[in-house]
Design a protein around this motif. Structure first.
Motif, PDB file in Angstrom:
ATOM      1  N   LEU A  53      40.376  54.596  62.438  1.00 22.39           N
ATOM      2  CA  LEU A  53      39.963  53.203  62.263  1.00 22.39           C
ATOM      3  C   LEU A  53      40.920  52.193  62.886  1.00 22.39           C
ATOM      4  N   ALA A  75      36.289  57.823  60.003  1.00 22.41           N
ATOM      5  CA  ALA A  75      36.334  56.912  58.849  1.00 22.41           C
ATOM      6  C   ALA A  75      34.893  56.678  58.437  1.00 22.41           C
ATOM      7  N   VAL A  76      34.709  56.271  57.190  1.00 21.55           N
ATOM      8  CA  VAL A  76      33.343  55.922  56.792  1.00 21.55           C
ATOM      9  C   VAL A  76      33.024  54.489  57.215  1.00 21.55           C
ATOM     10  N   GLY A  77      34.018  53.606  57.116  1.00 16.67           N
ATOM     11  CA  GLY A  77      33.826  52.223  57.562  1.00 16.67           C
ATOM     12  C   GLY A  77      33.819  52.180  59.084  1.00 16.67           C
ATOM     13  N   LEU A 100      34.857  61.899  52.004  1.00 17.77           N
ATOM     14  CA  LEU A 100      36.018  61.185  51.469  1.00 17.77           C
ATOM     15  C   LEU A 100      35.715  60.432  50.179  1.00 17.77           C
ATOM     16  N   ARG A 239      38.181  47.462  52.410  1.00 15.89           N
ATOM     17  CA  ARG A 239      38.783  46.896  53.622  1.00 15.89           C
ATOM     18  C   ARG A 239      39.525  45.615  53.240  1.00 15.89           C
ATOM     19  N   HIS A 286      47.109  52.322  52.653  1.00 15.24           N
ATOM     20  CA  HIS A 286      45.795  52.836  53.078  1.00 15.24           C
ATOM     21  C   HIS A 286      45.720  54.372  52.920  1.00 15.24           C
TER      22      HIS A 286
HETATM   23  C1  GLV Z   1      38.868  54.693  55.480  1.00 21.05           C
HETATM   24  O1  GLV Z   1      39.316  53.640  55.207  1.00 21.05           O
HETATM   25  C2  GLV Z   1      37.519  54.940  55.865  1.00 21.05           C
HETATM   26  O2  GLV Z   1      36.725  53.999  56.091  1.00 21.05           O
HETATM   27  O3  GLV Z   1      37.172  56.114  55.977  1.00 21.05           O
END
Ligand code: GLV
Length: 320
Positions: A53, A75-77, A100, A239, A286
């Motif tokens: 990310l 990342a998921v975001g 995650l 975030r 983080h």
């Molecule tokens: C971590 O912050 C994610 O978005 O995986």
């Protein structure tokens, strides 16, 4: 054979998956990411990008990579990727949901506990030799068990937090645009609050689990913080830019907040100096998904998505 650029380091269990990909494709790696000379040297032939990310994949990166077919974000975001630019160029973007979820919910709960019960502050005090012994009135925090928990965004991670809250005897409510089916609400033990201000005014603790978009930037600003309960706790593992850090520092210093737990920041790795100076905010760097099996699963999923797109198959977790 396609060229795949892998940015940053991968957790060691994912190296095997990378070797599989490297047997079929040219893999270029550089810790320096899309700002590195190795990246610049392969932009013309690049077809796949695997990035954490911290790499910003903006319009300029897309313009430099005419043959790019897939961006696999580990990342998921996906707020680090310009999704409109990807759509416009027909580039597939993938992320790493599910793998995650539990790890991140653990950290959210850890920060909730640490902030509410002043655990990090206590640790600092003990190490500094400042503890003069047990006292009934010493370092009192606020309860977690039995408290009300407001969950902003009841997606995968929000739901995993709701399950943990149940185990702590908390009363959980959530807000998001779309209400869940009542059967699911009952199963999770949550109630829906249509608007954010209502949730903030009700909850003893608030935890953020929504994506960062232009609509959610500074979702929690001076007005929202002022609308929280006296003695409330705020947790952010989503975030950083969801929260106006300068306003949060004021709310932690002058009220109404008792404490906060933050795993993400507006301008990582910089942390607002006023937050650094406050005793009642727990700061973690983080770490939401930071354990070996989770990080390995994230990297493996990203690499599998790349393998599939390059083989003309649908990726497992496509965003765009
Ligand atoms: C971590 O912050 C994610 O978005 O995986």
């Amino acid at each position: 054979m396609a060229t795949v650029f892998v940015s940053g380091s991968l957790p060691s269990p994912a190296e095997a998956a990378l070797s599989v990909l490297a047997a079929e494709h040219e893999v270029v790696r550089d810790e320096g990411g899309v700002g590195s000379a190795r990246f610049a040297a392969c932009v013309d032939r690049l077809e796949a990008l695997v990035v954490p990310l911290t790499d910003r994949i903006d319009g300029a990166v897309f313009s430099r990579t005419p043959r790019l077919r897939v961006v696999a974000n580990i990342a998921v975001g996906v707020d680090n990727v310009d999704l409109d630019a990807a759509r416009a160029r027909g580039v597939v973007v993938t992320n790493t949901p599910d793998v995650l979820t539990e790890a991140t919910a653990d950290v959210a709960f850890g920060l909730l506990l640490a902030a509410s019960r002043r655990l990090a502050e206590g640790d600092r005090l003990v190490r500094a030799g400042g503890w003069s012994g047990f006292s009934l009135t010493f370092m009192l925090g606020v309860p977690v068990h039995g408290a009300s928990l407001g969950i902003v965004g009841l997606g995968r991670i929000g739901k995993a937090v709701a399950r943990r809250a149940r185990g702590f005897g908390m009363h959980a409510s959530y807000t998001q645009r779309t209400r869940l089916p009542e059967s699911l609400e009952r199963a999770l033990g949550v109630t829906w609050v249509p608007e954010l201000p209502g949730l903030l005014a009700w909850a003893d603790a608030v935890t953020l689990h929504c994506p960062l978009t232009e609509q959610t930037r500074h979702l929690i600003g001076p007005r929202e913080l002022a609308g929280m309960r006296p003695g409330a706790i705020l947790v952010n593992t989503a975030r950083g830019p969801l929260v106006d850090e300068a306003a949060l520092a004021v709310a932690l210093r002058d009220g109404p907040l008792a404490a906060a737990g933050l795993d993400v920041f507006e301008d990582e790795p910089r942390v607002h100096p006023e937050l650094l100076a406050l005793p009642n905010v727990v700061l973690s760097p983080h770490l939401g998904s930071a354990e070996v099996p989770t990080r390995a699963a994230m990297a493996e999923l990203a690499l599998e998505n790349v393998r599939r797109v390059l083989a003309g198959e649908p990726p497992l977790t496509r965003v765009v």
